[in-house]
Design an enzyme around this catalytic site. Sequence first.
Site, PDB file in Angstrom:
ATOM      1  N   ARG A  89       0.846  -1.193   0.000  1.00  0.00           N
ATOM      2  CA  ARG A  89       0.000   0.000   0.000  1.00  0.00           C
ATOM      3  C   ARG A  89       0.880   1.241   0.000  1.00  0.00           C
ATOM      4  O   ARG A  89       0.570   2.254  -0.607  1.00  0.00           O
ATOM      5  CB  ARG A  89      -0.952  -0.008   1.211  1.00  0.00           C
ATOM      6  CG  ARG A  89      -1.720   1.304   1.338  1.00  0.00           C
ATOM      7  CD  ARG A  89      -2.915   1.283   2.304  1.00  0.00           C
ATOM      8  NE  ARG A  89      -2.862   0.350   3.387  1.00  0.00           N
ATOM      9  CZ  ARG A  89      -2.128   0.490   4.491  1.00  0.00           C
ATOM     10  NH1 ARG A  89      -1.361   1.544   4.656  1.00  0.00           N
ATOM     11  NH2 ARG A  89      -2.146  -0.449   5.422  1.00  0.00           N
ATOM     12  N   LYS A 238      -9.164   7.279 -18.847  1.00  0.00           N
ATOM     13  CA  LYS A 238      -9.534   7.775 -20.166  1.00  0.00           C
ATOM     14  C   LYS A 238      -8.328   7.762 -21.115  1.00  0.00           C
ATOM     15  O   LYS A 238      -7.845   6.715 -21.427  1.00  0.00           O
ATOM     16  CB  LYS A 238     -10.171   9.160 -20.032  1.00  0.00           C
ATOM     17  CG  LYS A 238     -11.187   9.270 -18.876  1.00  0.00           C
ATOM     18  CD  LYS A 238     -12.446   8.434 -19.072  1.00  0.00           C
ATOM     19  CE  LYS A 238     -13.311   8.293 -17.813  1.00  0.00           C
ATOM     20  NZ  LYS A 238     -13.682   9.521 -17.141  1.00  0.00           N
TER      21      LYS A 238
END
Length: 424
Positions: A89, A238
């Site tokens: 993490r 995107k």
Amino acid sequence: MDRSELKHEASKSLHLLPPQRNVSPSMINFADLIDNTMSANDKQGFGTKAVHAGVTPDPTTGAIMTPIFQTSTYVQASPGEHKGYEYARTQNPTRDALQESLAALEGGKYGVCFASGLAAMDAVIKMFKAGDEFLCGHDLYGGSYRLLVKVYEPLGIKSRYIDMTDLELVKKSIRPETKLIWLETPTNPTLQITDIKAVCDIAREYNIPVCVDNTFASPYLQNPLSLGATLVHHSITKYIAGHSDVVMGGIVTSDDAIAEKLKFIQNASGGVPGPQDCFLVLRGIKTLHIRMDRSCENAMQLADYLSKHPKVGKVMYPGLKTHPQHTLATSQMKNYGGMISFDLKDDSIASANKVLSGTKLFSLAESLGGVESLIGHPASMTHAAIPREQRLQSGLTDSLIRLSVGIESIEDLIADMEEALSGV
Ligand SMILES: *Cc1c(COP(=O)(O)O)cnc(C)c1O
């Protein structure tokens, strides 16, 4: 919190961060390599950065591609004696490479990646506190609006929405509690252009950082940091990833204290992307400039075709001379992007539906920025939650159709649109 307080807040959190990389000799070599490429990066062209930035051959095998470090933890020789990586993490080498790459593409010092574009925005918001207020563009991405209004408003972080293209209004709207300006340009779906530099100049007078959601333009077409922004936000999902196979977000900044704060939140809140996704994005980035070039070229031709079509009403594309902010787009962006919106002379949902269900190459789907062309209907899809009157006021008509123009052959895209429009 003003900018200096923000920095102070950030530095207060520094002692909460794990110690800087506790490096072994092999790590020192690796880090040195990265530093050398960083300084060379400044002079390199975008294509070179897209292919090389952040990526160095794997020191153990020479693998040219950064491996997918699919691990949750790292073995330590003795307590605290490790190679700079303790828990995934906190640090992951695949993610590190991607973060370096993203920073280089935006011309910033630091990239910090998250599990989605909204998780990245969430991390930015968490730098602030109850009583603080954000000033935002009124046609913000729907999910960004939802995060601010439904999640953070009840927690005391407020947001106000204005037309960011109106610079006088921006100036008038700043209040003592305004702590961040958040803007998108070009906007979705009406493709309006906000003058990034002008807004940043105003914000600087008041010591307010500006965060630009640069998702629609991609780092290839527009670099907000160079225009005065403090933070750049991306839905990496995107154009940056570009292949409709990953959900991810990222923030770039050159501000040391803000970067520390964001990295602290990245680790403390834990919205990190996985190594497999980081690998896919690193791979996607290598062709970002080429994909973007083709998308822009295709979009320009398609916008031109649409603007001459007898059944088409208004075409919104910053590359058209008829676009109200065409000159601003030309000065602020390298090219005009792959997004087009248009409506029909017969402005009805029924007519729009004929086009939406009539295309074969343009797939009816939300999202954008992939190599494949997509078609969408904001009034019933992405912007369905906005009341009709309000939607019409911002130019979002019933028949408005949004295209994400991919990299297919332009003749086929035009033929597909011709066929679909013939059904109206
Ligand atoms: C998609 C998008 C987002 C949200 O990103 P996710 O990766 O879907 O979480 C934010 N801003 C803009 C402009 C977007 O298009």
